[in-house]
Design a protein around this motif. Structure first.
Motif, PDB file in Angstrom:
ATOM      1  N   ALA A 174      -4.971 -15.729  -6.027  1.00  0.00           N
ATOM      2  CA  ALA A 174      -5.226 -14.417  -5.504  1.00  0.00           C
ATOM      3  C   ALA A 174      -4.497 -13.177  -6.193  1.00  0.00           C
ATOM      4  O   ALA A 174      -5.383 -12.128  -6.846  1.00  0.00           O
ATOM      5  CB  ALA A 174      -4.937 -14.274  -3.957  1.00  0.00           C
ATOM      6  N   PRO A 175      -3.350 -13.498  -6.454  1.00  0.00           N
ATOM      7  CA  PRO A 175      -2.739 -12.262  -7.314  1.00  0.00           C
ATOM      8  C   PRO A 175      -3.139 -12.184  -8.657  1.00  0.00           C
ATOM      9  O   PRO A 175      -3.528 -10.986  -9.116  1.00  0.00           O
ATOM     10  CB  PRO A 175      -1.212 -12.704  -7.219  1.00  0.00           C
ATOM     11  N   VAL A 176      -3.606 -13.300  -9.509  1.00  0.00           N
ATOM     12  CA  VAL A 176      -4.045 -13.313 -10.769  1.00  0.00           C
ATOM     13  C   VAL A 176      -5.449 -12.520 -10.769  1.00  0.00           C
ATOM     14  O   VAL A 176      -5.655 -11.628 -11.410  1.00  0.00           O
ATOM     15  CB  VAL A 176      -4.144 -14.540 -11.011  1.00  0.00           C
ATOM     16  N   VAL A 185      23.672 -13.956  11.308  1.00  0.00           N
ATOM     17  CA  VAL A 185      23.583 -13.039  10.061  1.00  0.00           C
ATOM     18  C   VAL A 185      22.164 -13.386   9.543  1.00  0.00           C
ATOM     19  O   VAL A 185      21.775 -14.579   9.451  1.00  0.00           O
ATOM     20  CB  VAL A 185      24.432 -13.099   8.766  1.00  0.00           C
ATOM     21  N   THR A 186      21.177 -12.387   9.628  1.00  0.00           N
ATOM     22  CA  THR A 186      19.928 -12.501   9.318  1.00  0.00           C
ATOM     23  C   THR A 186      19.328 -12.082   7.880  1.00  0.00           C
ATOM     24  O   THR A 186      19.800 -10.636   7.547  1.00  0.00           O
ATOM     25  CB  THR A 186      18.748 -12.085  10.277  1.00  0.00           C
ATOM     26  N   LEU A 187      18.683 -12.833   7.096  1.00  0.00           N
ATOM     27  CA  LEU A 187      18.200 -12.312   5.977  1.00  0.00           C
ATOM     28  C   LEU A 187      16.541 -11.815   6.257  1.00  0.00           C
ATOM     29  O   LEU A 187      15.799 -12.896   6.316  1.00  0.00           O
ATOM     30  CB  LEU A 187      18.347 -13.394   4.801  1.00  0.00           C
ATOM     31  N   LEU A 188      16.505 -10.859   6.432  1.00  0.00           N
ATOM     32  CA  LEU A 188      14.925 -10.344   6.635  1.00  0.00           C
ATOM     33  C   LEU A 188      14.330  -9.965   5.586  1.00  0.00           C
ATOM     34  O   LEU A 188      14.533  -8.924   4.870  1.00  0.00           O
ATOM     35  CB  LEU A 188      15.106  -8.970   7.516  1.00  0.00           C
ATOM     36  N   GLN A 189      13.445 -10.800   5.197  1.00  0.00           N
ATOM     37  CA  GLN A 189      12.437 -10.693   3.867  1.00  0.00           C
ATOM     38  C   GLN A 189      11.215 -10.242   4.206  1.00  0.00           C
ATOM     39  O   GLN A 189      10.289 -10.686   4.765  1.00  0.00           O
ATOM     40  CB  GLN A 189      12.402 -12.118   3.131  1.00  0.00           C
ATOM     41  N   PHE A 190      10.769  -9.077   3.262  1.00  0.00           N
ATOM     42  CA  PHE A 190       9.494  -8.609   3.544  1.00  0.00           C
ATOM     43  C   PHE A 190       8.604  -9.221   2.199  1.00  0.00           C
ATOM     44  O   PHE A 190       9.259  -8.954   1.047  1.00  0.00           O
ATOM     45  CB  PHE A 190       9.582  -6.966   3.377  1.00  0.00           C
ATOM     46  N   SER A 191       7.807  -9.772   2.438  1.00  0.00           N
ATOM     47  CA  SER A 191       6.963 -10.241   1.427  1.00  0.00           C
ATOM     48  C   SER A 191       5.306  -9.784   1.172  1.00  0.00           C
ATOM     49  O   SER A 191       4.632  -9.297   2.307  1.00  0.00           O
ATOM     50  CB  SER A 191       6.752 -11.826   1.425  1.00  0.00           C
ATOM     51  N   SER A 192       4.641 -10.130   0.293  1.00  0.00           N
ATOM     52  CA  SER A 192       3.282  -9.725   0.248  1.00  0.00           C
ATOM     53  C   SER A 192       2.588 -10.848  -0.708  1.00  0.00           C
ATOM     54  O   SER A 192       3.233 -11.559  -1.220  1.00  0.00           O
ATOM     55  CB  SER A 192       2.752  -8.436  -0.515  1.00  0.00           C
ATOM     56  N   ALA A 193       1.079 -10.913  -0.492  1.00  0.00           N
ATOM     57  CA  ALA A 193       0.590 -11.886  -1.105  1.00  0.00           C
ATOM     58  C   ALA A 193       0.526 -11.502  -2.692  1.00  0.00           C
ATOM     59  O   ALA A 193       0.776 -12.670  -3.373  1.00  0.00           O
ATOM     60  CB  ALA A 193      -1.027 -12.175  -0.527  1.00  0.00           C
ATOM     61  N   PHE A 194       0.535 -10.540  -3.110  1.00  0.00           N
ATOM     62  CA  PHE A 194       0.436 -10.423  -4.537  1.00  0.00           C
ATOM     63  C   PHE A 194       1.852 -10.157  -5.010  1.00  0.00           C
ATOM     64  O   PHE A 194       2.301  -9.215  -5.576  1.00  0.00           O
ATOM     65  CB  PHE A 194      -0.324  -9.076  -4.991  1.00  0.00           C
ATOM     66  N   TRP A 250       9.562  -0.134   0.175  1.00  0.00           N
ATOM     67  CA  TRP A 250       8.703   0.334  -0.639  1.00  0.00           C
ATOM     68  C   TRP A 250       8.178  -0.802  -1.709  1.00  0.00           C
ATOM     69  O   TRP A 250       7.060  -0.624  -2.204  1.00  0.00           O
ATOM     70  CB  TRP A 250       9.376   1.352  -1.713  1.00  0.00           C
ATOM     71  N   LYS A 251       8.954  -1.907  -1.826  1.00  0.00           N
ATOM     72  CA  LYS A 251       8.459  -2.782  -2.576  1.00  0.00           C
ATOM     73  C   LYS A 251       8.579  -4.433  -1.959  1.00  0.00           C
ATOM     74  O   LYS A 251       9.539  -4.369  -1.373  1.00  0.00           O
ATOM     75  CB  LYS A 251       9.078  -2.772  -3.801  1.00  0.00           C
ATOM     76  N   CYS A 285       2.303  -6.099  -7.945  1.00  0.00           N
ATOM     77  CA  CYS A 285       3.262  -6.149  -6.674  1.00  0.00           C
ATOM     78  C   CYS A 285       4.042  -5.172  -6.445  1.00  0.00           C
ATOM     79  O   CYS A 285       4.349  -4.808  -5.390  1.00  0.00           O
ATOM     80  CB  CYS A 285       4.360  -7.508  -7.392  1.00  0.00           C
ATOM     81  N   GLU A 286       4.727  -4.394  -7.568  1.00  0.00           N
ATOM     82  CA  GLU A 286       5.445  -3.336  -7.652  1.00  0.00           C
ATOM     83  C   GLU A 286       4.731  -2.176  -6.995  1.00  0.00           C
ATOM     84  O   GLU A 286       5.506  -1.438  -6.213  1.00  0.00           O
ATOM     85  CB  GLU A 286       5.720  -2.875  -8.964  1.00  0.00           C
ATOM     86  N   LEU A 287       3.512  -1.988  -7.039  1.00  0.00           N
ATOM     87  CA  LEU A 287       2.739  -0.900  -6.579  1.00  0.00           C
ATOM     88  C   LEU A 287       2.054  -0.795  -5.328  1.00  0.00           C
ATOM     89  O   LEU A 287       1.670   0.133  -4.684  1.00  0.00           O
ATOM     90  CB  LEU A 287       1.795  -0.097  -7.708  1.00  0.00           C
ATOM     91  N   PHE A 288       1.547  -2.328  -5.214  1.00  0.00           N
ATOM     92  CA  PHE A 288       0.604  -2.216  -4.218  1.00  0.00           C
ATOM     93  C   PHE A 288       1.273  -2.054  -2.794  1.00  0.00           C
ATOM     94  O   PHE A 288       0.501  -1.405  -2.171  1.00  0.00           O
ATOM     95  CB  PHE A 288       0.075  -3.921  -3.990  1.00  0.00           C
ATOM     96  N   LEU A 289       2.481  -2.414  -2.465  1.00  0.00           N
ATOM     97  CA  LEU A 289       2.824  -2.090  -1.005  1.00  0.00           C
ATOM     98  C   LEU A 289       3.091  -0.556  -0.867  1.00  0.00           C
ATOM     99  O   LEU A 289       2.576   0.114   0.165  1.00  0.00           O
ATOM    100  CB  LEU A 289       4.217  -2.854  -0.802  1.00  0.00           C
ATOM    101  N   ALA A 290       3.532  -0.078  -1.804  1.00  0.00           N
ATOM    102  CA  ALA A 290       3.648   1.650  -1.910  1.00  0.00           C
ATOM    103  C   ALA A 290       2.492   2.117  -1.788  1.00  0.00           C
ATOM    104  O   ALA A 290       2.071   3.252  -0.697  1.00  0.00           O
ATOM    105  CB  ALA A 290       4.304   2.143  -3.223  1.00  0.00           C
ATOM    106  N   TYR A 291       1.380   1.594  -2.380  1.00  0.00           N
ATOM    107  CA  TYR A 291      -0.070   2.336  -2.334  1.00  0.00           C
ATOM    108  C   TYR A 291      -0.324   1.994  -0.722  1.00  0.00           C
ATOM    109  O   TYR A 291      -1.043   2.928  -0.023  1.00  0.00           O
ATOM    110  CB  TYR A 291      -0.992   1.643  -3.192  1.00  0.00           C
TER     111      TYR A 291
END
Lengths: 148, 143
Positions: B71-73, A54-63, A104-105, B122-128
């Motif tokens: 960076a986020p700040v 079972v895999t928890l596939l997490q999408f992340s971003s820097a911000f 989307w998020k 964070c909420e909008l950046f990826l959608a953009y």
């Protein structure tokens, strides 16, 4: 006193409060994805999801501060629960996967069962209990393990 | 890395300043906030609200439980700068409605961060990014 400013600012504060409350209530909730007969999504293996776990596939971003919370929770569940793995993907460098898997998020966690099918998804940082509740039905029961 | 309570304190101050901007309709106050955003985006260590936090509050609160990357700040402050700059132009060039709408966006974002700890970026950046962007090349070490 600037009446225009008062009205526009008041509307903005109301809208922000409503958004914040709804967001707080929904964050981390795992939605079940209905089972389909579709073949296993080819992007999953490419992202490092291995079948048999079972895999928890997490999408992340820097911000993304909640992404770090999510990482800690998912890694902890993977470490303490046999048969569960955690894979983290940088959404920005994999926009193809983001589009293909309808992300989307950030953070979004896809819960992939041992057959490689997406069984659930959660937006926002889930709690440990939410993740455990979502993976529990996907893990083999002790009886199944013994017979395997 | 930074103490995450600093930016949240800064967001609370920013929200108060934006309320003052909306109540008074002052373009000059909006300009002052735009300068604060620009300074903090360019050099987070020199952000005036962060300085207030570190000199007056940080020592009384004890060490932070976790640190967050800068960076986020900086991204959030840059977005805030755009809104504050548009608000300044709106108020000073005779379009108070434009000024009020732009100031309200900055207020809403700062309020969400201060009260809910929620980062709209964070909420909008990826959608953009997914609507507009091609995949970025992964970062690689320089050497």
């Amino acid at each position: 006193m600037d009446m225009t400013g008062l009205i526009v600012g008041g509307v903005a504060l109301l809208a922000a409060s409503a958004y914040g409350l709804v967001h707080r209530r929904r964050a981390g909730r795992v939605r079940a994805v209905p089972a389909t007969a579709d073949p296993v999504h080819p992007l999953l293996a490419e992202l490092g999801v291995e079948q048999g776990e079972v895999t928890l596939l997490q999408f992340s971003s820097a911000f993304c501060a909640p992404c770090r919370t999510t990482r800690v929770v998912c890694a902890e569940v993977a470490r303490t629960t046999p048969g569960v793995a955690h894979v983290e993907v940088d959404a920005e460098s994999r926009l193809d996967a983001v589009r293909g898997l309808d992300i989307w998020k950030t953070p979004t966690v896809l819960i992939v069962d041992a057959d490689g099918r997406i069984a659930g998804r959660a937006q926002g940082a889930p709690t440990r209990a939410q993740v455990l509740a979502a993976v529990a039905p996907l893990l083999p029961t002790p009886a199944e393990k013994n017979s395997a | 890395m930074t103490d995450p309570r600093g930016p949240r304190f800064a967001a609370a101050l920013t929200a108060l300043v934006m309320v003052a901007v909306l109540v008074t309709g002052s373009g000059w106050l909006a300009l002052a906030q735009a300068v604060v955003f620009a300074l903090t985006a360019a050099q987070p260590r020199l952000g005036p609200y962060g300085l207030v936090y570190r000199t007056l509050l940080a020592s009384r609160l004890g060490p932070p439980a976790e640190l967050e990357p800068l960076a986020p700040v900086r991204f959030a402050q840059a977005v805030g700068f755009v809104f504050a700059a548009v608000a300044t132009l709106g108020y000073l060039l005779g379009s108070p409605l434009t000024g009020a709408i732009a100031a309200s966006f900055a207020l809403a974002a700062a309020f969400l961060n201060a009260v809910f700890g929620l980062c709209l970026g964070c909420e909008l950046f990826l959608a953009y990014r997914r609507l507009t962007g091609r995949p970025l090349a992964a970062r690689v070490p320089v050497s």
